[in-house]
Design a protein around this motif. Structure first.
Motif, PDB file in Angstrom:
ATOM      1  N   HIS A 125       8.924  15.201   9.220  1.00  0.00           N
ATOM      2  CA  HIS A 125       8.235  14.465  10.574  1.00  0.00           C
ATOM      3  C   HIS A 125       7.001  13.812  10.238  1.00  0.00           C
ATOM      4  O   HIS A 125       6.364  13.448  11.885  1.00  0.00           O
ATOM      5  N   LEU A 126       6.258  13.797   9.349  1.00  0.00           N
ATOM      6  CA  LEU A 126       4.931  12.827   9.225  1.00  0.00           C
ATOM      7  C   LEU A 126       5.217  11.120   8.456  1.00  0.00           C
ATOM      8  O   LEU A 126       4.656  10.989   8.004  1.00  0.00           O
ATOM      9  N   TYR A 127       6.613  11.190   8.114  1.00  0.00           N
ATOM     10  CA  TYR A 127       7.031   9.857   7.610  1.00  0.00           C
ATOM     11  C   TYR A 127       6.494   8.936   8.795  1.00  0.00           C
ATOM     12  O   TYR A 127       7.516   9.069   9.607  1.00  0.00           O
ATOM     13  N   ARG A 128       6.428   7.827   7.861  1.00  0.00           N
ATOM     14  CA  ARG A 128       6.076   6.641   9.062  1.00  0.00           C
ATOM     15  C   ARG A 128       6.879   5.434   7.795  1.00  0.00           C
ATOM     16  O   ARG A 128       6.546   4.880   6.785  1.00  0.00           O
ATOM     17  N   ASP A 129       7.512   4.576   9.143  1.00  0.00           N
ATOM     18  CA  ASP A 129       8.461   3.540   8.399  1.00  0.00           C
ATOM     19  C   ASP A 129       7.702   2.168   8.072  1.00  0.00           C
ATOM     20  O   ASP A 129       7.319   1.715   9.515  1.00  0.00           O
ATOM     21  N   ALA A 130       6.824   1.949   7.194  1.00  0.00           N
ATOM     22  CA  ALA A 130       5.335   0.594   7.436  1.00  0.00           C
ATOM     23  C   ALA A 130       5.581   1.039   5.547  1.00  0.00           C
ATOM     24  O   ALA A 130       5.810   1.279   5.117  1.00  0.00           O
ATOM     25  N   PRO A 131       5.300  -0.542   5.382  1.00  0.00           N
ATOM     26  CA  PRO A 131       4.938  -0.521   3.782  1.00  0.00           C
ATOM     27  C   PRO A 131       3.892  -0.362   3.264  1.00  0.00           C
ATOM     28  O   PRO A 131       4.473   0.647   2.138  1.00  0.00           O
ATOM     29  N   ALA A 132       2.817   0.458   4.099  1.00  0.00           N
ATOM     30  CA  ALA A 132       2.101   1.391   3.172  1.00  0.00           C
ATOM     31  C   ALA A 132       1.001   1.786   4.289  1.00  0.00           C
ATOM     32  O   ALA A 132       0.679   1.821   5.427  1.00  0.00           O
ATOM     33  N   VAL A 133       0.814   3.396   3.656  1.00  0.00           N
ATOM     34  CA  VAL A 133       0.359   4.285   5.054  1.00  0.00           C
ATOM     35  C   VAL A 133      -1.063   5.050   4.232  1.00  0.00           C
ATOM     36  O   VAL A 133      -0.992   5.479   2.878  1.00  0.00           O
ATOM     37  N   SER A 134      -2.040   5.168   4.567  1.00  0.00           N
ATOM     38  CA  SER A 134      -3.579   5.727   4.264  1.00  0.00           C
ATOM     39  C   SER A 134      -3.364   7.393   5.576  1.00  0.00           C
ATOM     40  O   SER A 134      -3.486   6.742   6.122  1.00  0.00           O
ATOM     41  N   ASP A 135      -3.795   7.972   4.603  1.00  0.00           N
ATOM     42  CA  ASP A 135      -4.051   9.127   5.512  1.00  0.00           C
ATOM     43  C   ASP A 135      -4.890  10.502   4.935  1.00  0.00           C
ATOM     44  O   ASP A 135      -4.646  10.991   3.644  1.00  0.00           O
ATOM     45  N   ARG A 136      -6.242  10.521   5.209  1.00  0.00           N
ATOM     46  CA  ARG A 136      -7.010  11.524   4.164  1.00  0.00           C
ATOM     47  C   ARG A 136      -6.995  10.783   3.082  1.00  0.00           C
ATOM     48  O   ARG A 136      -7.200   9.547   2.482  1.00  0.00           O
ATOM     49  N   ASP A 137      -6.629  11.627   2.284  1.00  0.00           N
ATOM     50  CA  ASP A 137      -6.588  11.126   0.615  1.00  0.00           C
ATOM     51  C   ASP A 137      -6.379  10.019  -0.148  1.00  0.00           C
ATOM     52  O   ASP A 137      -5.854  10.289  -1.390  1.00  0.00           O
ATOM     53  N   LEU A 138      -4.522   9.998   0.195  1.00  0.00           N
ATOM     54  CA  LEU A 138      -3.244   9.905   0.178  1.00  0.00           C
ATOM     55  C   LEU A 138      -2.820   8.632   1.156  1.00  0.00           C
ATOM     56  O   LEU A 138      -3.241   8.217   1.837  1.00  0.00           O
ATOM     57  N   ILE A 139      -2.654   7.492  -0.357  1.00  0.00           N
ATOM     58  CA  ILE A 139      -2.754   5.870  -0.194  1.00  0.00           C
ATOM     59  C   ILE A 139      -0.433   6.353  -0.587  1.00  0.00           C
ATOM     60  O   ILE A 139      -0.401   6.326  -1.482  1.00  0.00           O
ATOM     61  N   THR A 140       0.663   5.609   0.280  1.00  0.00           N
ATOM     62  CA  THR A 140       1.522   5.403  -0.279  1.00  0.00           C
ATOM     63  C   THR A 140       2.142   4.377  -0.033  1.00  0.00           C
ATOM     64  O   THR A 140       1.827   4.055   1.076  1.00  0.00           O
ATOM     65  N   ALA A 141       3.178   3.617  -0.690  1.00  0.00           N
ATOM     66  CA  ALA A 141       3.962   2.483  -0.359  1.00  0.00           C
ATOM     67  C   ALA A 141       4.995   2.425  -0.933  1.00  0.00           C
ATOM     68  O   ALA A 141       5.740   3.168  -1.405  1.00  0.00           O
ATOM     69  N   SER A 142       5.738   1.839   0.128  1.00  0.00           N
ATOM     70  CA  SER A 142       7.223   0.988  -0.826  1.00  0.00           C
ATOM     71  C   SER A 142       7.202   0.726  -1.322  1.00  0.00           C
ATOM     72  O   SER A 142       6.025  -0.677  -1.954  1.00  0.00           O
ATOM     73  N   ALA A 143       8.334   0.333  -2.635  1.00  0.00           N
ATOM     74  CA  ALA A 143       8.157  -0.904  -3.863  1.00  0.00           C
ATOM     75  C   ALA A 143       8.390  -2.340  -3.446  1.00  0.00           C
ATOM     76  O   ALA A 143       8.183  -2.540  -4.099  1.00  0.00           O
ATOM     77  N   THR A 144       9.040  -2.568  -2.150  1.00  0.00           N
ATOM     78  CA  THR A 144       8.013  -4.030  -1.373  1.00  0.00           C
ATOM     79  C   THR A 144       6.988  -3.955  -1.057  1.00  0.00           C
ATOM     80  O   THR A 144       6.772  -4.958  -1.036  1.00  0.00           O
ATOM     81  N   ALA A 145       5.664  -3.259  -1.351  1.00  0.00           N
ATOM     82  CA  ALA A 145       5.027  -3.952  -0.606  1.00  0.00           C
ATOM     83  C   ALA A 145       3.504  -3.356  -1.451  1.00  0.00           C
ATOM     84  O   ALA A 145       2.977  -2.588  -0.807  1.00  0.00           O
ATOM     85  N   PRO A 146       3.437  -4.354  -3.160  1.00  0.00           N
ATOM     86  CA  PRO A 146       2.984  -4.029  -3.735  1.00  0.00           C
ATOM     87  C   PRO A 146       1.303  -4.878  -2.993  1.00  0.00           C
ATOM     88  O   PRO A 146       0.147  -4.432  -3.348  1.00  0.00           O
ATOM     89  N   VAL A 147       0.956  -5.643  -2.027  1.00  0.00           N
ATOM     90  CA  VAL A 147       0.037  -6.340  -1.250  1.00  0.00           C
ATOM     91  C   VAL A 147      -0.194  -5.019  -0.652  1.00  0.00           C
ATOM     92  O   VAL A 147      -1.461  -4.865  -0.544  1.00  0.00           O
ATOM     93  N   HIS A 148      -0.133  -4.563   0.380  1.00  0.00           N
ATOM     94  CA  HIS A 148       0.109  -3.496   1.384  1.00  0.00           C
ATOM     95  C   HIS A 148      -0.071  -2.754   0.682  1.00  0.00           C
ATOM     96  O   HIS A 148      -1.560  -1.797   0.652  1.00  0.00           O
ATOM     97  N   PHE A 149      -0.235  -2.635  -0.418  1.00  0.00           N
ATOM     98  CA  PHE A 149      -0.676  -1.191  -1.259  1.00  0.00           C
ATOM     99  C   PHE A 149      -2.133  -1.264  -1.948  1.00  0.00           C
ATOM    100  O   PHE A 149      -2.872  -0.352  -1.990  1.00  0.00           O
ATOM    101  N   ALA A 150      -2.003  -2.868  -1.931  1.00  0.00           N
ATOM    102  CA  ALA A 150      -3.388  -2.959  -2.678  1.00  0.00           C
ATOM    103  C   ALA A 150      -4.669  -3.351  -1.728  1.00  0.00           C
ATOM    104  O   ALA A 150      -5.765  -2.458  -1.993  1.00  0.00           O
TER     105      ALA A 150
END
Length: 204
Positions: A143-168
């Motif tokens: 229910h908290l999954y977001r269809d986005a290249p990268a997401v930050s929530d509090r102290d956690l950053i997550t990203a798709s394999a195809t989004a290294p620049v967004h992750f950075a």
């Protein structure tokens, strides 16, 4: 005082997924506070690991030698061992960091490793696809999954394999490596492939 940004290293570590992040953390060009950060690799032991790209890396330190108090962030690249016991020590360390309020950044398969441990259940997050996480045991955060290249929530950053620049970008922003205008120009260049970003950076 220099702050360590710890990069977890393990066999099948996906080199390119974190390259934009660690290169620009370690290189002081455009930094608000040059010399503030150093990239430090951390393994489960001091034994060399072999990355997905075939490079051999000798860890600078080991998991049992660091804690949240020693670090500005823990970065977890994708890998092919996320669903094995080999990755468990890194998930445990990620939990320690999050519990202590120290940020963790995970991309690709590393997000799945965190998902199986329940670490994505109470934070907005992303990954390679909702379906990638959806069937995993231990994961109840759909229910908290977001269809986005990268997401930050509090102290956690997550990203798709195809989004290294967004992750950075999320990592650089969280660590306050660049000022807002520099970060915007940086992303214009690397994320949007707009040469105007380069000229803005050079003019600054």
């Amino acid at each position: 005082m220099t702050e360590n940004v710890h990069v977890a290293v393990y066999d099948t570590f996906v080199d390119w997924e974190i390259g934009f992040a660690i290169d620009h953390i370690n290189k002081p060009l455009w930094h608000k506070h040059p010399g503030r950060f150093a990239v430090t690799t951390v393994g489960v032991s001091s034994d060399p690991i072999v990355t997905m790209g075939g490079m051999t890396v000798v860890p600078d330190t080991t998991l049992d030698e660091i804690g949240p108090q020693d670090s500005a962030m823990l970065i977890l690249a994708g890998n092919d061992i996320w669903n094995t016991e080999q990755f468990t020590p890194f998930v445990t360390k990620a939990r320690d960091f999050l519990d202590a309020g120290v940020p963790v950044a995970a991309i690709c398969g590393a997000t799945a490793g965190l998902a199986t441990a329940g670490l994505l259940d109470d934070r907005e997050h992303t990954s390679n696809a909702a379906e990638f996480l959806g069937g995993l045991g231990g994961y109840a955060g759909g229910h908290l999954y977001r269809d986005a290249p990268a997401v930050s929530d509090r102290d956690l950053i997550t990203a798709s394999a195809t989004a290294p620049v967004h992750f950075a970008r999320e990592i650089l922003e969280r660590l306050d490596v660049f000022g807002p205008s520099v970060l915007a120009s940086w992303f214009k260049l690397y994320g949007q492939r707009d040469p105007a970003g380069f000229h803005e950076l050079m003019a600054g």
